[in-house]
Design a protein around this motif. Structure first.
Motif, PDB file in Angstrom:
ATOM      1  N   PHE A   1      -4.740  -2.531  -0.210  1.00 48.99           N
ATOM      2  CA  PHE A   1      -3.645  -3.191   0.225  1.00 48.99           C
ATOM      3  C   PHE A   1      -2.354  -2.566   1.236  1.00 48.99           C
ATOM      4  O   PHE A   1      -1.974  -1.663   0.956  1.00 48.99           O
ATOM      5  N   ILE A   2      -2.364  -2.784   2.419  1.00 49.19           N
ATOM      6  CA  ILE A   2      -1.588  -1.506   3.066  1.00 49.19           C
ATOM      7  C   ILE A   2      -0.371  -2.772   3.819  1.00 49.19           C
ATOM      8  O   ILE A   2      -1.237  -3.684   4.400  1.00 49.19           O
ATOM      9  N   GLY A   3       0.813  -3.257   3.111  1.00 47.39           N
ATOM     10  CA  GLY A   3       1.201  -4.022   4.246  1.00 47.39           C
ATOM     11  C   GLY A   3       2.158  -3.544   5.394  1.00 47.39           C
ATOM     12  O   GLY A   3       1.489  -2.773   5.839  1.00 47.39           O
ATOM     13  N   PRO A   4       2.842  -4.519   6.048  1.00 46.46           N
ATOM     14  CA  PRO A   4       3.046  -4.557   7.711  1.00 46.46           C
ATOM     15  C   PRO A   4       4.126  -3.092   7.700  1.00 46.46           C
ATOM     16  O   PRO A   4       5.066  -2.973   7.150  1.00 46.46           O
ATOM     17  N   ALA A   5       3.576  -2.301   8.721  1.00 49.96           N
ATOM     18  CA  ALA A   5       4.706  -1.403   9.296  1.00 49.96           C
ATOM     19  C   ALA A   5       4.268  -0.202   8.004  1.00 49.96           C
ATOM     20  O   ALA A   5       5.425   0.705   8.312  1.00 49.96           O
ATOM     21  N   VAL A   6       3.521  -0.173   7.582  1.00 51.99           N
ATOM     22  CA  VAL A   6       3.509   1.009   6.435  1.00 51.99           C
ATOM     23  C   VAL A   6       2.769   1.605   7.538  1.00 51.99           C
ATOM     24  O   VAL A   6       2.455   1.722   8.591  1.00 51.99           O
TER      25      VAL A   6
ATOM     26  N   ALA B   1      -5.134   0.013  -5.666  1.00 47.77           N
ATOM     27  CA  ALA B   1      -3.765   0.279  -4.847  1.00 47.77           C
ATOM     28  C   ALA B   1      -3.371  -0.077  -3.218  1.00 47.77           C
ATOM     29  O   ALA B   1      -4.046  -1.098  -2.912  1.00 47.77           O
ATOM     30  N   SER B   2      -1.647  -0.703  -3.974  1.00 46.24           N
ATOM     31  CA  SER B   2      -0.701  -1.175  -2.862  1.00 46.24           C
ATOM     32  C   SER B   2       0.177  -0.635  -1.779  1.00 46.24           C
ATOM     33  O   SER B   2       1.081  -0.360  -2.849  1.00 46.24           O
ATOM     34  N   ILE B   3      -0.050  -0.524  -0.990  1.00 45.48           N
ATOM     35  CA  ILE B   3       1.484  -0.065  -0.025  1.00 45.48           C
ATOM     36  C   ILE B   3       2.384  -1.205   0.391  1.00 45.48           C
ATOM     37  O   ILE B   3       1.326  -2.038   0.973  1.00 45.48           O
ATOM     38  N   GLY B   4       3.152  -1.499  -0.242  1.00 51.51           N
ATOM     39  CA  GLY B   4       4.584  -2.648   0.058  1.00 51.51           C
ATOM     40  C   GLY B   4       4.853  -2.358   1.753  1.00 51.51           C
ATOM     41  O   GLY B   4       4.798  -1.180   2.250  1.00 51.51           O
ATOM     42  N   ALA B   5       5.406  -2.934   2.398  1.00 51.56           N
ATOM     43  CA  ALA B   5       5.480  -3.105   3.383  1.00 51.56           C
ATOM     44  C   ALA B   5       7.024  -1.905   3.980  1.00 51.56           C
ATOM     45  O   ALA B   5       7.988  -1.894   3.497  1.00 51.56           O
TER      46      ALA B   5
ATOM     47  N   GLY C   1      -3.228   6.489  -6.911  1.00 50.67           N
ATOM     48  CA  GLY C   1      -3.872   6.323  -8.206  1.00 50.67           C
ATOM     49  C   GLY C   1      -4.238   4.841  -8.261  1.00 50.67           C
ATOM     50  O   GLY C   1      -3.805   4.314  -7.307  1.00 50.67           O
ATOM     51  N   ARG C   2      -5.682   4.293  -8.830  1.00 54.82           N
ATOM     52  CA  ARG C   2      -6.096   3.002  -8.757  1.00 54.82           C
ATOM     53  C   ARG C   2      -4.867   2.019  -9.160  1.00 54.82           C
ATOM     54  O   ARG C   2      -4.282   2.386 -10.466  1.00 54.82           O
ATOM     55  N   TRP C   3      -4.724   1.665  -8.649  1.00 54.19           N
ATOM     56  CA  TRP C   3      -4.329  -0.522  -9.223  1.00 54.19           C
ATOM     57  C   TRP C   3      -3.103   0.186  -8.638  1.00 54.19           C
ATOM     58  O   TRP C   3      -2.082  -0.540  -9.336  1.00 54.19           O
ATOM     59  N   ALA C   4      -2.181   1.186  -8.440  1.00 52.74           N
ATOM     60  CA  ALA C   4      -0.826   1.425  -8.196  1.00 52.74           C
ATOM     61  C   ALA C   4      -0.080   0.711  -7.301  1.00 52.74           C
ATOM     62  O   ALA C   4      -1.231   0.177  -6.368  1.00 52.74           O
ATOM     63  N   THR C   5       1.255   0.835  -7.240  1.00 51.70           N
ATOM     64  CA  THR C   5       1.829  -0.170  -6.179  1.00 51.70           C
ATOM     65  C   THR C   5       3.424   0.558  -6.047  1.00 51.70           C
ATOM     66  O   THR C   5       4.201   1.010  -6.659  1.00 51.70           O
ATOM     67  N   VAL C   6       2.906   0.983  -4.416  1.00 55.32           N
ATOM     68  CA  VAL C   6       3.892   1.323  -3.895  1.00 55.32           C
ATOM     69  C   VAL C   6       4.659   0.154  -3.285  1.00 55.32           C
ATOM     70  O   VAL C   6       4.524  -0.567  -2.666  1.00 55.32           O
ATOM     71  N   ALA C   7       6.198   0.182  -3.451  1.00 56.91           N
ATOM     72  CA  ALA C   7       6.977  -0.777  -3.369  1.00 56.91           C
ATOM     73  C   ALA C   7       7.431  -0.481  -1.895  1.00 56.91           C
ATOM     74  O   ALA C   7       7.978   0.027  -1.428  1.00 56.91           O
ATOM     75  N   ALA C   8       8.202  -1.696  -1.560  1.00 58.53           N
ATOM     76  CA  ALA C   8       8.697  -1.810   0.249  1.00 58.53           C
ATOM     77  C   ALA C   8       9.211  -0.867   0.459  1.00 58.53           C
ATOM     78  O   ALA C   8      10.461  -1.088  -0.399  1.00 58.53           O
ATOM     79  N   GLY C   9       9.298  -0.135   1.158  1.00 54.44           N
ATOM     80  CA  GLY C   9      10.181   0.574   1.815  1.00 54.44           C
ATOM     81  C   GLY C   9      10.438   2.354   0.983  1.00 54.44           C
ATOM     82  O   GLY C   9      11.370   2.950   1.768  1.00 54.44           O
ATOM     83  N   ALA C  10       9.610   2.052  -0.104  1.00 55.88           N
ATOM     84  CA  ALA C  10       9.474   3.951  -0.853  1.00 55.88           C
ATOM     85  C   ALA C  10       8.828   4.668   0.258  1.00 55.88           C
ATOM     86  O   ALA C  10       8.204   4.059   1.015  1.00 55.88           O
ATOM     87  N   VAL C  11       9.083   6.437  -0.426  1.00 57.34           N
ATOM     88  CA  VAL C  11       9.038   6.910   0.462  1.00 57.34           C
ATOM     89  C   VAL C  11       8.095   8.033  -0.340  1.00 57.34           C
ATOM     90  O   VAL C  11       8.739   8.172  -1.617  1.00 57.34           O
ATOM     91  N   VAL C  12       6.553   8.341   0.087  1.00 60.63           N
ATOM     92  CA  VAL C  12       5.854   8.805  -1.114  1.00 60.63           C
ATOM     93  C   VAL C  12       5.423  10.364  -1.355  1.00 60.63           C
ATOM     94  O   VAL C  12       4.737  10.788  -0.051  1.00 60.63           O
TER      95      VAL C  12
ATOM     96  N   ASP D   1      -2.326   6.267 -11.719  1.00 66.75           N
ATOM     97  CA  ASP D   1      -3.570   4.895 -11.747  1.00 66.75           C
ATOM     98  C   ASP D   1      -1.795   3.963 -12.138  1.00 66.75           C
ATOM     99  O   ASP D   1      -0.948   4.186 -13.366  1.00 66.75           O
ATOM    100  N   PHE D   2      -1.900   2.794 -11.660  1.00 67.00           N
ATOM    101  CA  PHE D   2      -1.391   1.527 -12.566  1.00 67.00           C
ATOM    102  C   PHE D   2       0.164   2.021 -12.272  1.00 67.00           C
ATOM    103  O   PHE D   2       1.429   1.181 -12.429  1.00 67.00           O
ATOM    104  N   ALA D   3       0.518   3.480 -11.544  1.00 65.40           N
ATOM    105  CA  ALA D   3       2.642   3.639 -10.793  1.00 65.40           C
ATOM    106  C   ALA D   3       2.643   2.640 -10.697  1.00 65.40           C
ATOM    107  O   ALA D   3       2.209   1.982  -9.356  1.00 65.40           O
ATOM    108  N   LEU D   4       3.591   1.545 -10.790  1.00 66.57           N
ATOM    109  CA  LEU D   4       5.247   1.287 -10.547  1.00 66.57           C
ATOM    110  C   LEU D   4       5.954   1.843  -9.487  1.00 66.57           C
ATOM    111  O   LEU D   4       6.972   3.014  -9.914  1.00 66.57           O
ATOM    112  N   MET D   5       5.924   2.065  -8.053  1.00 67.93           N
ATOM    113  CA  MET D   5       6.608   3.289  -7.365  1.00 67.93           C
ATOM    114  C   MET D   5       7.971   2.865  -6.732  1.00 67.93           C
ATOM    115  O   MET D   5       7.252   2.098  -5.851  1.00 67.93           O
ATOM    116  N   VAL D   6       8.788   3.235  -6.909  1.00 70.38           N
ATOM    117  CA  VAL D   6      10.179   2.761  -6.107  1.00 70.38           C
ATOM    118  C   VAL D   6      10.705   3.658  -5.790  1.00 70.38           C
ATOM    119  O   VAL D   6      11.416   4.431  -6.257  1.00 70.38           O
TER     120      VAL D   6
END
Length: 205
Positions: free
Chosen positions: A84-89, A123-127, A138-149, A155-160
């Motif tokens: 999943f690639i969120g809006p304006a990623v 994995a999901s990349i927030g707006a 990684g697999r099934w990780a989530t990058v929160a909206a507005g984050a810079v990676v 895998d499975f990490a929540l990045m903020v």
């Protein structure tokens, strides 16, 4: 559209979308208004490319990916199934960007080497998040909206945050995991995960 097993799901391309005839679009995929899909891009089955999104030359997307409105997926990015690639990623591709060379002349495509972002299964990349290549999510990780990676994500990490740091874990359902003794548990599905040396894995049922 037919295949050896009978009718295939219809591919939908909005009239205002710009899809190269050299791109490969999987059955059941939908490409909406003002989106652009460049030559040699490969989209799996049942992918969705939202309004105004950009899929660069040679980008590879697995089955069931969603790229939301105005996201920019620059080559040579690779998205595995269910991403999943969120809006304006933005998935970048230039480590040291410059419009011109030191002599002031305009750079061409031959003057720099693109580097890509790899996003693993589910994995999901927030707006409005930015993934600065080269990185792997990684697999099934989530990058929160507005984050810079700018570093690889396990895998499975929540990045903020900026720069993004791990703030716990998420399960396959996307919900933050809760600590239960020595394990982590998904509050939505009840799935159990175990952490060892900052690596998380799901416990087989």
């Amino acid at each position: 559209m037919l295949n050896e097993e009978g009718p295939s799901p219809v591919i939908v391309v909005a009239e205002s979308a710009d899809v190269s005839d050299k791109a490969v679009i999987g059955d059941g995929s939908k490409i909406w208004h003002l989106a652009q899909v460049r030559e040699q891009a490969e989209l799996g089955v049942n992918c969705i490319v939202g309004r105004g999104a950009y899929i660069g030359t040679g980008v590879k997307m697995g089955d069931n990916c969603k790229v939301q409105n105005y996201a920019l997926v620059y080559e040579p990015a690779e998205l595995e199934a269910g991403v999943f690639i969120g809006p304006a990623v933005v998935l970048t591709n230039d480590t040291y960007p410059r419009a011109v060379s030191p002599d002031g002349s305009l750079k061409s495509a031959h003057d720099w080497e693109p580097v890509g972002v790899t996003i693993r299964e589910g994995a999901s990349i927030g707006a409005r998040a930015v993934c600065v290549a080269p990185v792997t999510i990684g697999r099934w990780a989530t990058v929160a909206a507005g984050a810079v990676v700018a570093k690889d994500v396990p895998d499975f990490a929540l990045m903020v945050g900026v720069p993004a740091k791990r703030h716990g874990w998420v399960g396959k359902a996307g919900f933050p995991l809760q600590r239960s003794g020595d394990n982590w548990v998904c509050p939505e599905t009840g799935a159990v995960y175990v952490e060892q040396n900052e690596i998380l894995r799901e416990v087989e049922a």
